[in-house]
Design an enzyme around this catalytic site. Structure first.
Site, mmCIF file in Angstrom:
data_model
loop_
_atom_site.group_PDB
_atom_site.id
_atom_site.type_symbol
_atom_site.label_atom_id
_atom_site.label_comp_id
_atom_site.label_asym_id
_atom_site.label_seq_id
_atom_site.Cartn_x
_atom_site.Cartn_y
_atom_site.Cartn_z
ATOM 1 N N GLY A 60 8.768 -13.206 -27.817
ATOM 2 C CA GLY A 60 9.210 -11.905 -28.337
ATOM 3 C C GLY A 60 10.707 -11.901 -28.563
ATOM 4 O O GLY A 60 11.465 -12.366 -27.715
ATOM 5 N N ARG A 63 4.978 -16.855 -31.345
ATOM 6 C CA ARG A 63 4.254 -17.266 -30.138
ATOM 7 C C ARG A 63 3.273 -18.334 -30.622
ATOM 8 O O ARG A 63 2.354 -18.026 -31.364
ATOM 9 C CB ARG A 63 3.499 -16.081 -29.532
ATOM 10 N N ASP A 65 9.185 -16.126 -20.479
ATOM 11 C CA ASP A 65 8.432 -17.023 -19.585
ATOM 12 C C ASP A 65 7.557 -18.039 -20.331
ATOM 13 O O ASP A 65 7.466 -19.193 -19.919
ATOM 14 C CB ASP A 65 7.621 -16.240 -18.537
ATOM 15 N N THR A 68 14.626 -12.146 -22.940
ATOM 16 C CA THR A 68 13.436 -11.293 -23.006
ATOM 17 C C THR A 68 13.799 -9.905 -22.508
ATOM 18 O O THR A 68 14.580 -9.781 -21.554
ATOM 19 C CB THR A 68 12.273 -11.853 -22.161
ATOM 20 N N ASP A 82 11.908 -8.113 -20.891
ATOM 21 C CA ASP A 82 11.103 -7.802 -19.699
ATOM 22 C C ASP A 82 11.844 -8.013 -18.367
ATOM 23 O O ASP A 82 11.414 -7.516 -17.339
ATOM 24 C CB ASP A 82 9.827 -8.665 -19.689
ATOM 25 N N ASP A 134 11.893 -10.603 -16.491
ATOM 26 C CA ASP A 134 10.917 -11.149 -15.544
ATOM 27 C C ASP A 134 11.087 -12.652 -15.317
ATOM 28 O O ASP A 134 10.117 -13.365 -15.068
ATOM 29 C CB ASP A 134 9.487 -10.845 -16.033
ATOM 30 N N ARG A 192 5.597 -5.943 -20.177
ATOM 31 C CA ARG A 192 4.445 -6.768 -19.802
ATOM 32 C C ARG A 192 4.041 -6.486 -18.354
ATOM 33 O O ARG A 192 3.744 -5.334 -18.045
ATOM 34 C CB ARG A 192 4.742 -8.257 -20.018
HETATM 35 O O1 F6P Z 1 7.812 -10.033 -23.769
HETATM 36 C C1 F6P Z 1 8.350 -9.013 -24.550
HETATM 37 C C2 F6P Z 1 7.283 -8.026 -24.949
HETATM 38 O O2 F6P Z 1 7.879 -7.040 -25.776
HETATM 39 C C3 F6P Z 1 6.520 -7.384 -23.796
HETATM 40 O O3 F6P Z 1 7.242 -6.344 -23.194
HETATM 41 C C4 F6P Z 1 5.268 -6.938 -24.502
HETATM 42 O O4 F6P Z 1 4.192 -6.880 -23.582
HETATM 43 C C5 F6P Z 1 5.025 -8.047 -25.499
HETATM 44 O O5 F6P Z 1 6.277 -8.685 -25.685
HETATM 45 C C6 F6P Z 1 4.503 -7.607 -26.836
HETATM 46 O O6 F6P Z 1 4.339 -8.747 -27.617
HETATM 47 P P1 F6P Z 1 4.001 -8.760 -29.165
HETATM 48 O O7 F6P Z 1 5.233 -8.321 -29.909
HETATM 49 O O8 F6P Z 1 3.653 -10.174 -29.454
HETATM 50 O O9 F6P Z 1 2.887 -7.801 -29.367
#
Ligand code: F6P
Length: 296
Positions: free
Chosen positions: A15, A76, A107, A130, A132, A134, A176
């Site tokens: 992300g 991703r 992560d 990130t 998050d 985390d 997340r």
């Molecule tokens: O890891 C960053 C994040 O924004 C999380 O907070 C969220 O759960 C996820 O990515 C959403 O991912 P995507 O943009 O692939 O839907």
């Protein structure tokens, strides 16, 4: 600085997070300062697999320190999770003469880089980028401060409507499985309750708190819910509460991806810049993790 490494690859993955560009800028310019060649790998691990790799110069990263998103793009990658995918990626690195890597991501990015390093021994450092927050080993990840400020700003705006209309809002924030954005934006935004995955009140406790407010003439309330909440997301909690109580006019707001974009705060830009310099210097010094792996 003495180092056998002469070509470094850099990429952003997972992300996007505000401050990734600032980190990239610092990585590129530090590499150039040490007279190393630096290559940008587009679209994270996807670009490593397809060979989408471009040479970067000091000017390639001009005018980006203040920009959200990532000029290298991000993805991703499912394929990189396979051994075959990682093999293709490593072959492309070799074709371009890339001897070391700097990744900027969360992560999943760390995990992927660790695998590549274990399988092929390529020196690699990952900058925690990130929203998050985390990642172990750092108090703050690049992007977290900006995302939390964005969430607080949104919560303040929602509060205006909550007060004007005597409403109860359940506001869902990202993160997340981590409650950092929720707990910090909840406190800063004056929420009556914050529901986080790590630890939270029970449904009964939450509803008792809201009902107690209603009985004591509290006309509006904000509840911040982390997306990873084990009690359910904002929609589910609002539904459960409305089935049980008629005290409030209930609304739900899911802040979603607006928390990922936008201009990075000064804090994220400085953190990203320091980490970018440290990543390249760590690679060139051959720094290792305590357990013997390369620094990540
Ligand atoms: O890891 C960053 C994040 O924004 C999380 O907070 C969220 O759960 C996820 O990515 C959403 O991912 P995507 O943009 O692939 O839907």
């Amino acid at each position: 600085m003495e180092s056998k490494i002469s070509k470094i690859g850099v990429f952003t993955s997972g992300g996007d997070a505000p401050g990734m560009n600032a980190a990239l800028r610092a990585v590129v310019r530090t590499a150039i300062y040490y007279k190393k060649d630096i290559y940008g790998i587009m679209h994270g691990y996807e670009g490593m697999i397809s060979g989408d790799i471009v040479k970067l110069g000091a000017r390639s990263v001009g005018n980006i320190i203040q920009r959200g998103g990532t000029i290298l793009k991000s993805a991703r990658s499912k394929e990189f999770r396979t051994k075959e995918g990682r093999e293709k990626a490593f072959i492309n690195l070799q074709k371009n003469g890339i001897e070391a890597l700097v990744a900027i991501g969360g992560d999943g990015t760390f995990t992927g880089l660790h695998k590549l390093q274990e399988e092929y021994g390529i020196p690699a450092v990952c900058i925690p980028g990130t929203i998050d927050n985390d990642i172990a080993g750092t108090d703050f990840t690049v992007g977290f401060d900006t995302a939390t400020n964005t969430a607080v700003d949104a919560i303040d705006k929602i509060r205006d409507t909550a007060i004007s209309h005597n409403r109860l809002f359940f506001i869902e924030v990202m993160g997340r499985n981590s409650g950092y954005i929720a707990i910090n934006s909840g406190i800063a935004g004056g929420a009556v309750a914050t529901i986080i995955p790590e630890e939270s009140m029970t449904l009964d406790e939450l509803f008792a708190k809201l009902e107690e407010g209603g009985k004591t003439n509290k006309k509006s309330s904000l509840v911040v819910v982390a997306e990873g909440s084990k009690l359910g997301g904002a929609i589910e909690l609002a539904k459960k509460f409305s089935e049980r109580s008629s005290y409030f006019d209930i609304k739900v707001t899911i802040l979603g991806h607006l928390q990922r974009g936008g201009t990075p705060t000064y804090f994220d830009r400085v953190l990203a810049s320091k980490m970018g310099v440290a990543a390249v210097e760590g690679l060139l010094k051959g720094e290792k993790r305590r357990d013997g792996g390369n620094s990540q």
